[in-house]
Scaffold this motif. Sequence first.
Motif, mmCIF file in Angstrom:
data_model
loop_
_atom_site.group_PDB
_atom_site.id
_atom_site.type_symbol
_atom_site.label_atom_id
_atom_site.label_comp_id
_atom_site.label_asym_id
_atom_site.label_seq_id
_atom_site.Cartn_x
_atom_site.Cartn_y
_atom_site.Cartn_z
ATOM 1 N N ASP A 187 76.373 70.495 58.572
ATOM 2 C CA ASP A 187 76.028 70.471 57.176
ATOM 3 C C ASP A 187 75.998 69.275 56.626
ATOM 4 N N CYS A 188 76.670 68.094 57.400
ATOM 5 C CA CYS A 188 76.319 67.009 56.676
ATOM 6 C C CYS A 188 77.450 66.503 55.581
ATOM 7 N N ARG A 189 78.330 67.339 55.459
ATOM 8 C CA ARG A 189 79.454 67.327 54.541
ATOM 9 C C ARG A 189 80.418 66.600 55.025
ATOM 10 N N GLU A 190 80.988 66.580 56.287
ATOM 11 C CA GLU A 190 82.054 66.204 56.986
ATOM 12 C C GLU A 190 82.122 64.866 57.579
ATOM 13 N N VAL A 191 82.696 64.029 57.070
ATOM 14 C CA VAL A 191 83.417 62.721 57.636
ATOM 15 C C VAL A 191 84.643 62.569 57.989
ATOM 16 N N VAL A 192 85.009 61.562 58.722
ATOM 17 C CA VAL A 192 86.550 61.020 58.943
ATOM 18 C C VAL A 192 86.471 59.720 58.858
ATOM 19 N N ARG A 193 87.869 59.252 58.910
ATOM 20 C CA ARG A 193 88.231 57.658 58.934
ATOM 21 C C ARG A 193 89.463 57.336 59.490
ATOM 22 N N CYS A 194 89.575 56.251 60.086
ATOM 23 C CA CYS A 194 90.734 55.889 60.957
ATOM 24 C C CYS A 194 91.964 55.578 60.150
ATOM 25 N N ASP A 195 93.103 56.132 60.422
ATOM 26 C CA ASP A 195 94.208 56.111 59.814
ATOM 27 C C ASP A 195 95.386 55.720 60.466
ATOM 28 N N ASP A 196 95.801 54.567 60.227
ATOM 29 C CA ASP A 196 97.052 54.137 61.172
ATOM 30 C C ASP A 196 98.292 54.342 60.890
ATOM 31 N N ALA A 197 98.255 55.269 59.645
ATOM 32 C CA ALA A 197 99.811 55.691 59.086
ATOM 33 C C ALA A 197 100.212 56.809 59.781
ATOM 34 N N GLY A 198 100.085 56.989 60.943
ATOM 35 C CA GLY A 198 100.375 58.214 61.799
ATOM 36 C C GLY A 198 101.821 58.058 62.238
ATOM 37 N N GLU A 199 102.257 59.137 62.798
ATOM 38 C CA GLU A 199 103.687 58.741 63.277
ATOM 39 C C GLU A 199 103.773 57.890 64.412
ATOM 40 N N ASN A 200 104.703 57.019 64.472
ATOM 41 C CA ASN A 200 105.077 55.828 65.405
ATOM 42 C C ASN A 200 103.810 54.983 65.651
ATOM 43 N N GLY A 201 103.166 54.747 64.282
ATOM 44 C CA GLY A 201 102.150 53.909 64.137
ATOM 45 C C GLY A 201 100.588 54.090 64.886
ATOM 46 N N ILE A 202 100.868 55.395 65.493
ATOM 47 C CA ILE A 202 99.332 55.942 66.105
ATOM 48 C C ILE A 202 98.339 56.242 65.229
ATOM 49 N N THR A 203 97.083 55.584 65.731
ATOM 50 C CA THR A 203 96.165 55.640 64.589
ATOM 51 C C THR A 203 95.434 57.214 64.950
ATOM 52 N N ARG A 204 95.182 57.996 63.840
ATOM 53 C CA ARG A 204 94.770 59.130 63.757
ATOM 54 C C ARG A 204 93.517 59.488 63.132
ATOM 55 N N LEU A 205 92.746 60.332 63.186
ATOM 56 C CA LEU A 205 91.642 60.776 61.982
ATOM 57 C C LEU A 205 91.765 61.483 60.858
ATOM 58 N N ALA A 206 91.479 60.749 59.706
ATOM 59 C CA ALA A 206 91.727 61.857 58.649
ATOM 60 C C ALA A 206 90.168 62.299 58.064
ATOM 61 N N LYS A 207 90.299 63.573 57.938
ATOM 62 C CA LYS A 207 89.041 64.235 57.616
ATOM 63 C C LYS A 207 88.976 64.271 56.109
ATOM 64 N N VAL A 208 87.479 64.210 55.851
ATOM 65 C CA VAL A 208 87.163 64.434 54.358
ATOM 66 C C VAL A 208 85.632 65.381 54.493
ATOM 67 N N ARG A 209 85.674 66.389 53.352
ATOM 68 C CA ARG A 209 84.557 67.271 53.408
ATOM 69 C C ARG A 209 84.218 67.244 51.891
ATOM 70 N N CYS A 210 82.837 67.040 51.641
ATOM 71 C CA CYS A 210 82.387 66.903 50.471
ATOM 72 C C CYS A 210 82.208 68.207 49.868
ATOM 73 N N PRO A 211 82.499 68.611 48.460
ATOM 74 C CA PRO A 211 82.481 69.784 47.934
ATOM 75 C C PRO A 211 80.962 70.755 48.291
ATOM 76 N N THR A 212 80.616 71.914 48.156
ATOM 77 C CA THR A 212 79.727 72.556 48.426
ATOM 78 C C THR A 212 78.428 71.856 47.344
ATOM 79 N N GLY A 213 77.434 71.805 48.042
ATOM 80 C CA GLY A 213 76.365 71.307 47.395
ATOM 81 C C GLY A 213 75.999 69.852 47.410
ATOM 82 N N LEU A 214 76.778 69.148 48.121
ATOM 83 C CA LEU A 214 76.958 67.787 48.359
ATOM 84 C C LEU A 214 77.093 67.297 49.656
ATOM 85 N N TYR A 215 76.255 66.280 50.113
ATOM 86 C CA TYR A 215 76.281 65.745 51.296
ATOM 87 C C TYR A 215 77.117 64.480 51.189
ATOM 88 N N PHE A 216 77.417 63.976 52.381
ATOM 89 C CA PHE A 216 78.162 62.624 52.547
ATOM 90 C C PHE A 216 77.120 61.572 53.049
#
Length: 619
Positions: free
Chosen positions: A136-165
């Motif tokens: 539905d075009c609401r969900e995106v991710v970004r790269c976050d290198d603040a994970g355990e042992n410096g491992i890069t992870r993906l942090a997810k973001v989801r827009c509120p209902t009615g909005l798109y990213f």
Amino acid sequence: MSTNRRVCARVTCNVAAPLCSCSTDEEEEEEVVKETGHTLRPLDSTPRPNSSGAFCSTRVPRVPGVFANPVAAQNQCVKMAKVIKLFGLLCLVVTIAAEVRVKRQDEDLDPDSINVEELCKDRPGDEYFRLSTDGDCREVVRCDDAGENGITRLAKVRCPTGLYFDVLRQTCDWKTNVKSCDLLGKPRKVLPILKTDEPICPEGKLSCGNGECIDKELFCNGKPDCKDESDENACTVELDPNRAPDCDTTQCVLPDCFCSADGTRIPGNIEPQQVPQMITITFNGAVNVDNIDLYEDIFNGQRQNPNGCQIRGTYFVSHKYTNYSAVQDLHRKGHEISVFSLTHKDDPTYWTQGTYDDWLAEMAGARLIVERFANITDGSIIGVRAPYLRVGGNKQFEMMADQFFVYDASITASLGRVPIWPYTLYFRMPHKCNGNAHNCPSRSHPVWEMVMNELDRRDDPTFDESLPGCHMVDSCSNIQSGEQFGRLLRHNFNRHYNTNRAPLGLHFHASWLKSKKEYREELIKFIEEMLGRNDVFFVTMLQVIQWMQNPTELNALRDFQEWKEKCDVKGQPYCSLPNACPLTTRELPGETLRLFTCMECPNNYPWILDPTGDGFSKK
């Protein structure tokens, strides 16, 4: 009794009970992502519609860590409940929301199914992108290198209902405004190879991303010279190969140049106790019947600085709907008139990505109109402020230098312990490019920057957690009463007065001051309180520059000649009954606009291609 509730980013906020926040500040968003790897908030700092169609723009203090994780939320709320039992139900809602959010996002995101390292290679940590165009075009991710042992992870973001990213603008917006749902992310730009262990190009040349070598001066000149166009993709204040040099106080000498390593140095190295605390009151937008009474109330001719001269303000005037006879009278009374553009187009990218000719037409054209129809003939219109504070990079400042504009007042400096003094742009700006779509000038320009120090908007700075600052007073969204406004004014005055006494900028849209009578009353109360001191002066932007060019201690300011020039109001209003010219222009089809001026009516309504209103030249 009904409660005033708003739903924002799937967390219920009770405005009557200030426990939780509808804030969409980017810094708080980042804090949540770092702590949990998850958030559902929109990303920009502008008010947004929630699922019920209302806007979540009211900000109330947030309990520290309340959204960090379910356990922290529960513990915090238990502590608060012991103090104020009435907040228990609200805490339960927040805790449940936090639990649901973490659970849903952990279920949705399967890190084993994607190659995180490959996705995040050479990708900025603050860039959001999609894993798929399905959905539905609401969900995106970004790269976050603040994970355990410096491992890069993906942090997810989801827009509120009615909005798109919108991945191009990196923000949540109404569905109808988002045209990038078919894109996974922002187009990836090839970067030049600027840093290598061994030189790979001859002296005076630099490497494009494809290994091609071109002359250094061709980088960041506004047109691609590399075949892969990489020479125009690393042009920030920090990366531009032809950027302005760092401050050199042996070369940068007053009155023409002023800089310091961190921007906090006082001109002339005067002791802070001998520096006048200058306060600049500025207004953006059209001057007309909607706000003339406000200006007359604040600057009533009875309020005087310690040197016996009336207090003054600076007006950044936009063209449409402006009454030029009123502008003419403001100028007669000694206020400073500057320009805020001709069209004030509501597309922010128009300003950020504007060409030299765009800025020339907008700012030089606006000055031409003001000079002609407000009959300002003394060459005193020398200042510029960019609409939406969207700075136009080097092109804007090249135009300003060519057109003899002395200063810009659009760049903001992040809230810091010690505020920043205005500076010239011969050398590199002394702070990060904050906001402004990160398009600050990177080159050397003979222009002053009247930097906008962010205001500390905390209601109780001794108790409240740290919050991002606000550049315009009316962007301090947590200010809801005159009492709060008064505390904001006095706290920020003390921040400047008790440190390096950098000029305190109070920047307004008149409509905000008029929205509540108590705001106007509180500002006037503050002005009169400050004028009770002998070391506070309400001055224009130009007067600040004049003092900086000739730093003068407090005990000699009564005879400071540069401030005496505009001391007395001379003459009477130029006309008592201005011409109300009903005009049209083919640039604005279907509109008839009234131009109020003491001068002769033009043939057409002045606009971007015809700023004099004389008509288009025949070909």
